[in-house]
Design an enzyme around this catalytic site. Structure first.
Site, short mmCIF file in Angstrom:
data_model
loop_
_atom_site.label_atom_id
_atom_site.label_comp_id
_atom_site.label_asym_id
_atom_site.label_seq_id
_atom_site.Cartn_x
_atom_site.Cartn_y
_atom_site.Cartn_z
N ARG A 233 0.82 -1.22 0.00
CA ARG A 233 0.00 0.00 0.00
C ARG A 233 0.85 1.27 0.00
O ARG A 233 0.47 2.28 -0.59
CB ARG A 233 -0.90 -0.04 1.23
CG ARG A 233 -2.10 0.87 1.12
CD ARG A 233 -2.90 0.84 2.40
NE ARG A 233 -3.62 -0.39 2.59
CZ ARG A 233 -3.95 -0.90 3.79
NH1 ARG A 233 -3.59 -0.28 4.88
NH2 ARG A 233 -4.61 -2.02 3.87
N TYR B 111 -10.97 25.89 -4.14
CA TYR B 111 -11.56 24.86 -5.02
C TYR B 111 -12.96 24.44 -4.53
O TYR B 111 -13.12 23.91 -3.42
CB TYR B 111 -10.60 23.68 -5.02
CG TYR B 111 -10.91 22.56 -5.97
CD1 TYR B 111 -10.98 22.78 -7.33
CD2 TYR B 111 -11.09 21.27 -5.50
CE1 TYR B 111 -11.24 21.75 -8.21
CE2 TYR B 111 -11.34 20.22 -6.36
CZ TYR B 111 -11.42 20.46 -7.73
OH TYR B 111 -11.67 19.43 -8.58
N ASP C 25 -3.90 24.72 -0.94
CA ASP C 25 -3.99 23.98 -2.20
C ASP C 25 -3.02 24.64 -3.17
O ASP C 25 -3.20 25.80 -3.55
CB ASP C 25 -5.44 24.04 -2.72
CG ASP C 25 -5.65 23.24 -4.01
OD1 ASP C 25 -4.69 23.10 -4.79
OD2 ASP C 25 -6.78 22.76 -4.24
N LYS D 68 -2.80 17.82 -12.60
CA LYS D 68 -2.75 19.00 -13.46
C LYS D 68 -1.35 19.15 -14.06
O LYS D 68 -1.00 18.45 -14.97
CB LYS D 68 -3.19 20.22 -12.67
CG LYS D 68 -4.57 20.06 -12.00
CD LYS D 68 -5.73 20.16 -12.98
CE LYS D 68 -7.06 19.70 -12.41
NZ LYS D 68 -7.51 20.40 -11.23
C1 LIG Z 1 -8.27 19.77 -10.13
C2 LIG Z 1 -8.06 20.40 -8.82
C3 LIG Z 1 -8.18 19.66 -7.63
C4 LIG Z 1 -8.61 18.23 -7.60
O1 LIG Z 1 -7.76 17.38 -8.27
P1 LIG Z 1 -8.29 15.98 -8.86
O2 LIG Z 1 -7.06 15.23 -9.14
O3 LIG Z 1 -9.08 16.34 -10.08
O4 LIG Z 1 -9.15 15.35 -7.82
C5 LIG Z 1 -7.94 20.32 -6.45
N1 LIG Z 1 -7.61 21.61 -6.40
C6 LIG Z 1 -7.50 22.35 -7.52
C7 LIG Z 1 -7.13 23.78 -7.42
C8 LIG Z 1 -7.72 21.77 -8.76
O5 LIG Z 1 -7.64 22.51 -9.87
#
Ligand SMILES: *Cc1c(COP(=O)(O)O)cnc(C)c1O
Length: 399
Positions: A61, A114, A185, A210
């Site tokens: 894991r 977000y 974030d 991203k």
């Molecule tokens: C896309 C995104 C997320 C979530 O990521 P996922 O991999 O799609 O779950 C969180 N925060 C921001 C700012 C994002 O653009």
């Protein structure tokens, strides 16, 4: 210290085989469901290290070399001590909040963060008695919403949708004065152009999906921290929740990280070509990105960020129906959420989501209606082609 662009090419290398003296250049994907111990002494030592909180894999894991290499890359990007991988950015956010919040506790969330964090609160955290307030990013609003049960300040800089640049050092100072943990974030910065842990945050959460993945073929997230007490909580929660990532996905993320600097720089240069052109058009009311000198966040961006990326938003003089026609007539922009890949994408920003942002409520009064808001991610295409595409789609939308 070597430059990060150099580090990103050399971190996470495969070890030489002790018999042949050879190693592959690119670390292979080390898929495994469990671990084999050389002998019982190794077994016991690994168990002890794990109990002491070290990154010791006694089972699949946690992951072996491929996972460890990605964690090392993320720690270097973010200047953290430990990184915990999750199957998506959202899973990294939920793991972090579950690790740091107890029953009946409270979190302050900056209202431009977000949007799906609100869904996590409504669907899961509220069932545990956890409460959240969504507030404007200033000390007055934070003071007004602070409670004895408040444990976390959660934010995203620049914010979602309109790229509202926050004064992270100031907000983190305020939070620490009140004994709160600051979670940021950092998907926008992805550790390359913005470093929340160096600006005062305690945990940086990144959607690796991203810019680090970078090719729109991967979902992965991570939480990175520097303080041992917080690391310990993340470690226990990560393991207890059973949050695992495929070695193949960690491998793709490593491959993406190698080219993160050049992709981000090119996306940023292409984006600035496109929004500089857009800003000249009489049908564009406003460009939203802190890298744009007229943006309210420009000074903070210059102070705190190390660059920009391909993301920006625009408010335009089109009705909703015209905006839909405009988007439908674009041929080089995919209509889609997400960003950070090689290609250009566009979305029409939901007015209800915008209305939850104090930043938009303040700014929208100075924009004459009708105004549709679009969010664009500019990819690696030639910006002249993207501009031509925008021009022809606009002509069709108003025809
Ligand atoms: C896309 C995104 C997320 C979530 O990521 P996922 O991999 O799609 O779950 C969180 N925060 C921001 C700012 C994002 O653009």
């Amino acid at each position: 210290m070597k430059k990060i662009t150099t580090e990103l090419q050399h971190l996470g290398q495969a070890k030489f085989d002790s018999e042949t003296g050879l190693a592959p250049v690119a670390l292979p994907s080390m898929r495994t469901s469990t671990v084999r111990f050389k002998d019982m002494a190794t077994h016991d030592a690994t168990q002890l290290a794990k109990q002491a909180g070290a990154r010791a894999a006694t089972y699949g894991r946690v992951g072996l070399d491929t996972h460890a290499a990605l964690e090392e890359i993320l720690c270097t990007l973010e200047q953290g001590q430990r990184a915990f991988l999750a199957p998506s950015g959202m899973a990294a956010i939920s793991m972090t909040l579950l690790a740091l919040l107890n029953q009946d506790e409270h979190a302050l969330v900056i209202d431009s963060a977000y949007g799906p964090v609100r869904n996590l609160q409504d669907k899961i955290l509220c069932r545990l008695g956890i409460d959240m307030d969504f507030v404007a990013p200033n000390v007055n609003s934070l003071n007004a919403a602070l409670r004895p049960q408040t444990k976390i300040l959660y934010l995203e800089s620049p914010g979602s949708l309109l790229l509202e640049m926050l004064d992270l050092p100031q907000l983190a100072n305020w939070a620490h004065e009140h004994g709160l943990i600051v979670v940021a974030d950092n998907t926008w910065g992805s550790g390359y152009i913005y470093k929340p842990l160096e600006l005062g945050a305690d945990v940086s959460v990144v959607a690796v999906t991203k810019y680090i993945g970078g090719h729109s073929d991967l979902m992965l997230g991570a939480a990175i921290a520097k303080d041992s007490e917080i690391i310990n909580k993340l470690n226990l929660t990560h393991y207890a929740l059973g949050s695992t990532v495929s070695a193949d996905d960690a491998w793709l993320a490593i491959r993406g990280a190698r080219t993160l600097p050049i992709r981000m720089q090119t996306c940023a240069a292409n984006a600035s070509a496109v929004y500089n052109w857009l800003a000249e058009q009489n049908w564009v009311h406003k460009v939203f990105t802190p890298a744009w000198p007229a943006d309210p966040g420009y000074v903070l961006w210059q102070r705190d960020a190390l660059g920009a990326n391909g993301l920006f938003a625009i408010a335009i003089d089109l009705t909703n129906a015209q905006a839909r026609l405009f988007v439908d007539n674009l041929s080089l922009f995919g209509i889609g959420y997400s960003w950070g890949g090689y290609e250009s994408l566009i979305t029409i920003v939901d007015q209800k989501a915008l209305s939850e942002h104090s930043y938009w409520r303040a700014i929208s009064q100075s924009i004459k209606s009708p105004a549709a808001v679009l969010r664009l991610h500019i990819g690696l295409e030639d910006p002249a082609d993207l501009i031509n595409d925008i021009q022809q789609a606009y002509a069709l939308a108003i025809a």
